[in-house]
Scaffold this motif. Structure first.
Motif, PDB file in Angstrom:
ATOM      1  N   SER A 271       7.533   9.412  -0.310  1.00 26.88           N
ATOM      2  CA  SER A 271       7.286   9.434   1.123  1.00 26.88           C
ATOM      3  C   SER A 271       6.851   8.059   1.608  1.00 26.88           C
ATOM      4  O   SER A 271       6.136   7.327   0.907  1.00 26.88           O
ATOM      5  N   VAL A 272       7.295   7.688   2.825  1.00 24.19           N
ATOM      6  CA  VAL A 272       6.849   6.429   3.419  1.00 24.19           C
ATOM      7  C   VAL A 272       5.595   6.649   4.270  1.00 24.19           C
ATOM      8  O   VAL A 272       5.167   5.743   4.990  1.00 24.19           O
ATOM      9  N   LEU A 273       5.014   7.816   4.155  1.00 27.37           N
ATOM     10  CA  LEU A 273       3.752   8.104   4.834  1.00 27.37           C
ATOM     11  C   LEU A 273       2.566   8.050   3.881  1.00 27.37           C
ATOM     12  O   LEU A 273       1.431   7.784   4.308  1.00 27.37           O
ATOM     13  N   SER A 274       2.795   8.299   2.582  1.00 24.23           N
ATOM     14  CA  SER A 274       1.683   8.519   1.663  1.00 24.23           C
ATOM     15  C   SER A 274       0.763   7.307   1.535  1.00 24.23           C
ATOM     16  O   SER A 274      -0.466   7.447   1.551  1.00 24.23           O
ATOM     17  N   ASP A 275       1.317   6.094   1.391  1.00 22.96           N
ATOM     18  CA  ASP A 275       0.459   4.915   1.243  1.00 22.96           C
ATOM     19  C   ASP A 275      -0.363   4.669   2.503  1.00 22.96           C
ATOM     20  O   ASP A 275      -1.543   4.277   2.426  1.00 22.96           O
ATOM     21  N   LEU A 276       0.242   4.896   3.674  1.00 24.49           N
ATOM     22  CA  LEU A 276      -0.486   4.701   4.934  1.00 24.49           C
ATOM     23  C   LEU A 276      -1.546   5.781   5.119  1.00 24.49           C
ATOM     24  O   LEU A 276      -2.658   5.493   5.576  1.00 24.49           O
ATOM     25  N   ARG A 277      -1.217   7.008   4.777  1.00 20.74           N
ATOM     26  CA  ARG A 277      -2.197   8.088   4.882  1.00 20.74           C
ATOM     27  C   ARG A 277      -3.366   7.874   3.918  1.00 20.74           C
ATOM     28  O   ARG A 277      -4.513   8.150   4.243  1.00 20.74           O
ATOM     29  N   GLU A 278      -3.035   7.394   2.729  1.00 21.29           N
ATOM     30  CA  GLU A 278      -4.060   7.165   1.713  1.00 21.29           C
ATOM     31  C   GLU A 278      -4.952   5.982   2.068  1.00 21.29           C
ATOM     32  O   GLU A 278      -6.104   5.893   1.635  1.00 21.29           O
ATOM     33  N   GLY A 279      -4.428   5.068   2.876  1.00 17.92           N
ATOM     34  CA  GLY A 279      -5.167   3.841   3.158  1.00 17.92           C
ATOM     35  C   GLY A 279      -5.106   2.881   1.991  1.00 17.92           C
ATOM     36  O   GLY A 279      -6.086   2.219   1.651  1.00 17.92           O
ATOM     37  N   LYS A 280      -3.929   2.784   1.360  1.00 13.79           N
ATOM     38  CA  LYS A 280      -3.759   1.941   0.185  1.00 13.79           C
ATOM     39  C   LYS A 280      -3.891   0.472   0.565  1.00 13.79           C
ATOM     40  O   LYS A 280      -3.169  -0.032   1.415  1.00 13.79           O
ATOM     41  N   GLU A 281      -4.816  -0.202  -0.095  1.00  9.34           N
ATOM     42  CA  GLU A 281      -5.131  -1.596   0.239  1.00  9.34           C
ATOM     43  C   GLU A 281      -4.169  -2.541  -0.474  1.00  9.34           C
ATOM     44  O   GLU A 281      -4.471  -3.127  -1.506  1.00  9.34           O
ATOM     45  N   THR A 282      -2.992  -2.694   0.077  1.00  7.88           N
ATOM     46  CA  THR A 282      -1.991  -3.602  -0.467  1.00  7.88           C
ATOM     47  C   THR A 282      -2.098  -4.967   0.209  1.00  7.88           C
ATOM     48  O   THR A 282      -2.809  -5.140   1.203  1.00  7.88           O
ATOM     49  N   LEU A 283      -1.353  -5.924  -0.338  1.00  9.44           N
ATOM     50  CA  LEU A 283      -1.338  -7.252   0.275  1.00  9.44           C
ATOM     51  C   LEU A 283      -0.727  -7.188   1.669  1.00  9.44           C
ATOM     52  O   LEU A 283      -1.128  -7.931   2.574  1.00  9.44           O
ATOM     53  N   LEU A 284       0.209  -6.290   1.864  1.00 11.22           N
ATOM     54  CA  LEU A 284       0.814  -6.083   3.182  1.00 11.22           C
ATOM     55  C   LEU A 284      -0.259  -5.773   4.218  1.00 11.22           C
ATOM     56  O   LEU A 284      -0.271  -6.326   5.331  1.00 11.22           O
ATOM     57  N   ILE A 285      -1.176  -4.894   3.862  1.00  7.96           N
ATOM     58  CA  ILE A 285      -2.253  -4.503   4.773  1.00  7.96           C
ATOM     59  C   ILE A 285      -3.267  -5.630   4.929  1.00  7.96           C
ATOM     60  O   ILE A 285      -3.771  -5.885   6.036  1.00  7.96           O
TER      61      ILE A 285
END
Length: 354
Positions: free
Chosen positions: A258-272
């Motif tokens: 899903s392209v929602l899961s990382d955003l929903r999780e609040g995954k702290e990637t370099l993108l963010i």
């Protein structure tokens, strides 16, 4: 994909790895039968967790070994299989850390035993506790199993000790990366911290260690083994950064995620991390880390990430890491086949869609 860049001999090696894994789990299931049906079910769940996937790590082991030894052997297949067992262990533990009950569209180890708990009348909380405890044990068993496979290799004592050292170090470093990843959740980490976490959590055991282990078993020099560690580090970071981009901008049909899961999780990637420092971030930040984030809110976040320049910055860093890998490959004294395969692999890290 990395598998598509490797020599055809590795395809046959992949079949041998699958056969070894089948035998490994059959033997563990036979042992487990002496301790009751529930323990058998735990091993069945662990076995199923090892099914599917890209099998990148075994392919890298086999490619590096064949490049220096001339061909795959039973012992290189064992070593390659150990890395796949280890990878499965990390996935099982990672799901526990993330409180995930599903992987690849089906209940994972924790999910299976949580469902069993519910069926037996446990509350949802107790059932989830049971599922997570079962998954922790499964992951521990798989790590021990991977180490035993390496320890039982028919190789000179010096070589076996070196291989055990490589596996031990990649477990040690991956745990440091995982711990940092957990600590960074909600902490707004910066570029340096995120890249260090990626190098430890992903690049070490997924790229550097498999390449180095295969080369050691194949008789490569210490200098070449060290250079392969550097190459693997660059490839691993590029690969993970591409994964992070696909987690937000990828196609679910292609990635299976899903392209929602990382955003929903609040995954702290370099993108963010890059997007967060831009003034536009405030316009959509409330959706980040919201488990109820819908498609509209996610689209808003994606637009803000794009307009902040974060996506372009990550793309440039992927290109830079791939270029660094190509430079390191060119500087290394590698056999032609491995040199070519790793160079093509560096290119695929910039282009892959899954």
């Amino acid at each position: 994909m990395i598998g598509a860049t490797l020599d055809r001999r590795i395809d046959r090696g992949g079949v041998a790895v699958a056969e070894f894994l089948d035998d490994f789990f059959a033997r563990q299931l036979e042992r487990a039968a002496m301790h009751g049906d529930d323990y058998v079910r735990l091993w069945v769940a662990a076995r199923d967790g090892a099914a599917g996937g890209k099998r990148i790590r075994p392919e890298l082991v086999l490619a590096a070994h064949a490049a220096f030894a001339g061909s795959s052997t039973a012992e290189s297949v064992r070593l390659a299989s150990a890395f796949e067992i280890l990878h499965t262990a990390f996935l099982v533990h990672d799901d526990v850390i993330d409180h995930d009950l599903v992987r690849r569209g089906a209940p994972n180890v924790a999910g299976r035993f949580a469902l069993d708990g519910v069926a037996r009348g446990l509350t949802t909380r107790r059932a989830n506790d049971y599922g997570e405890a079962s998954a922790i044990l499964a992951g521990d068993l798989l790590i021990a199993g991977a180490l035993r496979v390496v320890a039982e290799l028919e190789a000179p004592r010096r070589v076996r000790a070196a291989l055990l050292g490589i596996v031990d170090e990649c477990v040690f470093v991956a745990a440091a990366g995982e711990h940092a990843d957990v600590r960074q959740a909600g902490a707004a980490p910066g570029e340096r911290d995120i890249l260090a976490m990626i190098e430890n959590k992903t690049a070490s055991y997924s790229f550097s260690a498999p390449l180095q282990a295969g080369a050691v078993l194949g008789g490569a020099s210490d200098a070449v083994v060290a250079r392969l560690g550097e190459i693997g580090r660059h490839l691993g970071v590029a690969f993970q950064l591409r994964d992070d981009l696909l987690g937000v901008y990828g196609s679910p049909e292609a990635t299976g995620k899903s392209v929602l899961s990382d955003l929903r999780e609040g995954k702290e990637t370099l993108l963010i991390a890059y997007a967060r420092v831009h003034p536009d971030w405030a316009r959509a930040a409330e959706g980040f880390g919201n488990p109820e984030l819908d498609d509209i809110g996610a689209a808003r976040l994606r637009r803000v990430i794009e307009s902040s320049g974060a996506r372009a910055r990550v793309e440039r860093l992927i290109d830079a890491r791939c270029a660094a890998a190509v430079t390191a490959i060119a500087a290394a004294d590698l056999p032609h086949g491995l040199h070519e395969a790793l160079t093509v692999t560096a290119g695929t890290c910039t282009e892959r869609a899954r």
